[in-house]
Design a protein around this motif. Sequence first.
Motif, mmCIF file in Angstrom:
data_model
loop_
_atom_site.group_PDB
_atom_site.id
_atom_site.type_symbol
_atom_site.label_atom_id
_atom_site.label_comp_id
_atom_site.label_asym_id
_atom_site.label_seq_id
_atom_site.Cartn_x
_atom_site.Cartn_y
_atom_site.Cartn_z
ATOM 1 N N PRO A 1 47.120 39.530 33.612
ATOM 2 C CA PRO A 1 46.232 39.859 32.694
ATOM 3 C C PRO A 1 45.522 41.044 32.685
ATOM 4 O O PRO A 1 45.011 41.333 33.727
ATOM 5 C CB PRO A 1 45.228 38.769 32.552
ATOM 6 C CG PRO A 1 45.651 37.563 33.366
ATOM 7 C CD PRO A 1 46.422 38.207 34.503
ATOM 8 N N ALA A 2 45.528 41.792 31.594
ATOM 9 C CA ALA A 2 44.748 43.000 31.572
ATOM 10 C C ALA A 2 43.141 42.931 31.892
ATOM 11 O O ALA A 2 42.804 43.861 32.430
ATOM 12 C CB ALA A 2 45.037 43.803 30.033
ATOM 13 N N ARG B 1 36.958 35.760 44.227
ATOM 14 C CA ARG B 1 36.689 35.475 42.654
ATOM 15 C C ARG B 1 35.966 34.174 42.660
ATOM 16 O O ARG B 1 36.398 33.331 43.372
ATOM 17 C CB ARG B 1 37.380 35.486 41.660
ATOM 18 C CG ARG B 1 38.047 37.097 41.559
ATOM 19 C CD ARG B 1 38.875 37.123 40.319
ATOM 20 N NE ARG B 1 39.251 38.414 39.975
ATOM 21 C CZ ARG B 1 38.664 39.681 39.713
ATOM 22 N NH1 ARG B 1 37.483 39.595 39.331
ATOM 23 N NH2 ARG B 1 39.320 40.773 39.702
ATOM 24 N N SER B 2 34.794 33.796 42.015
ATOM 25 C CA SER B 2 34.159 32.698 41.697
ATOM 26 C C SER B 2 35.256 31.819 40.778
ATOM 27 O O SER B 2 35.700 32.429 39.949
ATOM 28 C CB SER B 2 32.730 32.655 41.124
ATOM 29 O OG SER B 2 32.820 33.213 39.739
ATOM 30 N N VAL B 3 34.904 30.506 40.584
ATOM 31 C CA VAL B 3 35.446 29.571 39.551
ATOM 32 C C VAL B 3 35.194 30.307 38.224
ATOM 33 O O VAL B 3 35.936 30.233 37.427
ATOM 34 C CB VAL B 3 35.025 28.163 39.780
ATOM 35 C CG1 VAL B 3 35.663 27.294 38.798
ATOM 36 C CG2 VAL B 3 35.624 27.577 41.205
ATOM 37 N N ALA B 4 33.799 30.282 38.019
ATOM 38 C CA ALA B 4 33.393 31.027 36.890
ATOM 39 C C ALA B 4 34.164 32.186 36.240
ATOM 40 O O ALA B 4 34.618 32.381 35.241
ATOM 41 C CB ALA B 4 32.168 31.169 36.741
ATOM 42 N N GLU B 5 34.230 33.283 37.333
ATOM 43 C CA GLU B 5 35.045 34.423 36.920
ATOM 44 C C GLU B 5 36.592 34.083 36.768
ATOM 45 O O GLU B 5 37.262 34.631 35.484
ATOM 46 C CB GLU B 5 35.018 35.446 38.181
ATOM 47 C CG GLU B 5 33.647 35.855 38.222
ATOM 48 C CD GLU B 5 33.641 36.684 39.602
ATOM 49 O OE1 GLU B 5 32.992 37.737 39.422
ATOM 50 O OE2 GLU B 5 34.129 36.299 40.790
ATOM 51 N N SER C 1 41.128 32.498 31.073
ATOM 52 C CA SER C 1 41.180 31.582 30.000
ATOM 53 C C SER C 1 41.915 30.231 30.175
ATOM 54 O O SER C 1 42.278 29.660 29.516
ATOM 55 C CB SER C 1 41.655 32.364 28.721
ATOM 56 O OG SER C 1 40.843 33.325 28.473
ATOM 57 N N ILE C 2 41.487 29.810 31.609
ATOM 58 C CA ILE C 2 41.957 28.383 32.013
ATOM 59 C C ILE C 2 40.899 27.627 31.818
ATOM 60 O O ILE C 2 39.583 27.766 32.370
ATOM 61 C CB ILE C 2 42.763 28.435 33.348
ATOM 62 C CG1 ILE C 2 43.941 29.245 33.486
ATOM 63 C CG2 ILE C 2 43.191 27.059 33.733
ATOM 64 C CD1 ILE C 2 44.547 29.523 34.753
#
Length: 132
Positions: A100-101, A37-41, A47-48
């Motif tokens: 997380p869901a 995963r990318s940092v943006a994802e 939600s960090i």
Amino acid sequence: MTKIVDCSPADNALELLKQLANPNRLAIVGSLLDGPRSVAELELVLSIRQPTLSQQITSLRDAGLIEGRRDGRHTIYFLCDERVTSVMRFLATLYPDLLPAQLRILPPFGNMNCTDLPEMIVDMRLSAQDVY
């Protein structure tokens, strides 16, 4: 942080568990179970906030649990230690709602059609409302 190699088995286990003892690092590692995963994802799904995310990624990277590679403008992170994968899969069997869901909705980096993103964000928000 100590890199988790070349220590006694007990020290290795202790260092791994120390890394996973932080809720943000646990969530980051869990989100990488299904692929990179990318940092943006990661920021979107977990939600960090970006500064906290960067700090925790650095800790995991320094410990040798994750690695990153550049892909254009993105840095893509992935798990690089099979021990952390095994521990996280075990924890997920003990605690099915550990992750997380939203992670069940968003596919790993590179497997997403950008035209689907607005619908996916709505689905994630609805899913998060069900969880909270």
